[in-house]
Design a protein around this motif. Sequence first.
Motif, mmCIF file in Angstrom:
data_model
loop_
_atom_site.group_PDB
_atom_site.id
_atom_site.type_symbol
_atom_site.label_atom_id
_atom_site.label_comp_id
_atom_site.label_asym_id
_atom_site.label_seq_id
_atom_site.Cartn_x
_atom_site.Cartn_y
_atom_site.Cartn_z
ATOM 1 N N GLN A 56 64.024 18.320 14.377
ATOM 2 C CA GLN A 56 63.545 16.948 14.559
ATOM 3 C C GLN A 56 63.076 16.361 13.229
ATOM 4 O OE1 GLN A 56 60.547 16.771 17.686
ATOM 5 N NE2 GLN A 56 61.648 18.297 18.877
ATOM 6 N N ARG A 57 63.507 15.119 12.960
ATOM 7 C CA ARG A 57 63.124 14.322 11.789
ATOM 8 C C ARG A 57 63.795 14.798 10.490
ATOM 9 N NH1 ARG A 57 58.202 11.253 12.733
ATOM 10 N NH2 ARG A 57 57.570 11.529 14.911
ATOM 11 N N HIS B 177 62.175 23.732 16.778
ATOM 12 C CA HIS B 177 61.945 22.307 17.024
ATOM 13 C C HIS B 177 63.202 21.464 16.845
ATOM 14 C CE1 HIS B 177 57.751 23.058 17.622
ATOM 15 N NE2 HIS B 177 57.631 23.637 16.443
ATOM 16 N N GLU C 93 55.002 14.852 12.046
ATOM 17 C CA GLU C 93 54.665 13.846 13.055
ATOM 18 C C GLU C 93 53.470 12.993 12.621
ATOM 19 O OE1 GLU C 93 54.101 16.050 16.640
ATOM 20 O OE2 GLU C 93 56.257 16.118 17.091
ATOM 21 N N THR C 94 52.464 13.622 12.058
ATOM 22 C CA THR C 94 51.272 12.874 11.652
ATOM 23 C C THR C 94 51.599 11.868 10.559
ATOM 24 O OG1 THR C 94 49.831 14.718 12.246
ATOM 25 C CG2 THR C 94 48.926 13.072 10.730
ATOM 26 N N ASP D 215 54.492 10.658 10.176
ATOM 27 C CA ASP D 215 55.584 9.869 10.744
ATOM 28 C C ASP D 215 56.774 9.811 9.786
ATOM 29 O OD1 ASP D 215 56.863 8.407 12.705
ATOM 30 O OD2 ASP D 215 56.131 6.481 11.967
ATOM 31 N N LYS E 174 55.647 20.937 12.028
ATOM 32 C CA LYS E 174 55.920 19.858 12.985
ATOM 33 C C LYS E 174 54.757 18.863 13.026
ATOM 34 C CE LYS E 174 57.226 19.157 17.858
ATOM 35 N NZ LYS E 174 56.065 18.415 18.402
ATOM 36 N N HIS F 132 60.658 10.459 8.607
ATOM 37 C CA HIS F 132 62.000 10.449 9.185
ATOM 38 C C HIS F 132 63.021 10.711 8.076
ATOM 39 C CE1 HIS F 132 60.600 8.756 13.044
ATOM 40 N NE2 HIS F 132 59.728 8.094 12.299
#
Length: 286
Positions: free
Chosen positions: A116-117, A113, A87-88, A90, A83, A92
């Motif tokens: 996500q993404r 999680h 996120e770092t 970014d 995760k 998608h």
Amino acid sequence: MSMLQVEMDSLGRPIELYYEDIGYGPPVVLLHGYPFDHAMWEEQAFALASGGCRVITYDRRGFGKSSKPADGYNFNRFADDLKALLETLDLHDVTLVGFAMGAAEVVRYMSRHLGQRVTRFALVSAVTPGMAKSKDNPDGADEAKFDDICTRIRADRFSYIDQFVDQLFDDSGASRAVVDWVKSLAEPASRIAMIGCVRAFADTDFTGDMGAAINLPSLVIHGTHDRIAPFASHGRRTADLLPGSVLRTYEGAGHGLFVTHGAMLSEDLLGLVRTPPSQTLPPPVF
């Protein structure tokens, strides 16, 4: 050399993951198997980047060039590390691909999680839904087997690595040079991490995670001659438990199909990346 800090230990020392990020296009994140590092994906990373993808590979904590802390070797922590990476950077519309232990991390991430993404994923030679013997997995390993593996790692982890990799490529026709290269990928691993992951295998059942998995385009890729994660108890059961998944069966392939069937695996992963999120995957071609 790219390092990502995911947390601090109890003494304030950073715990970092080594990662590589190549190519341009839709992002594909590849999670390596036990006890190797990101470099096991050499064939697939090249093919995916050449096919128009952005390819991110990284070393799990305790392995390769990543930090080697004294604890934190459990699937919740591994999913949290993933995760942090997504996120770092970014990222998608990610395609997640996990091999063996990496496949279990993908499943835990999707559950813990909520995917996500991520828009699609692949589980290759997966150790899911569990390695330990249970009512639903009568062919799994009992506690004594895991204890024996830990004892062998403590006594001579290099001998254990040698035997483990030979089992990956048993009767596969892989060249001696390739087998030796794969063995070298395990040498930087921490002994603590190797033992910690064996205990994580023994203690974790992913059946509940898979029942909660998000219904996204997904591939389950497994060899029929896999001796480490046998097809019936892992490949077939994993596909049955995942809603919307397509099972790709590699006839005659063992556990080390990322080498022995590397080109075929690359093509299947490219096909997955090119599948629109709203569509299902085409049926396997036999």
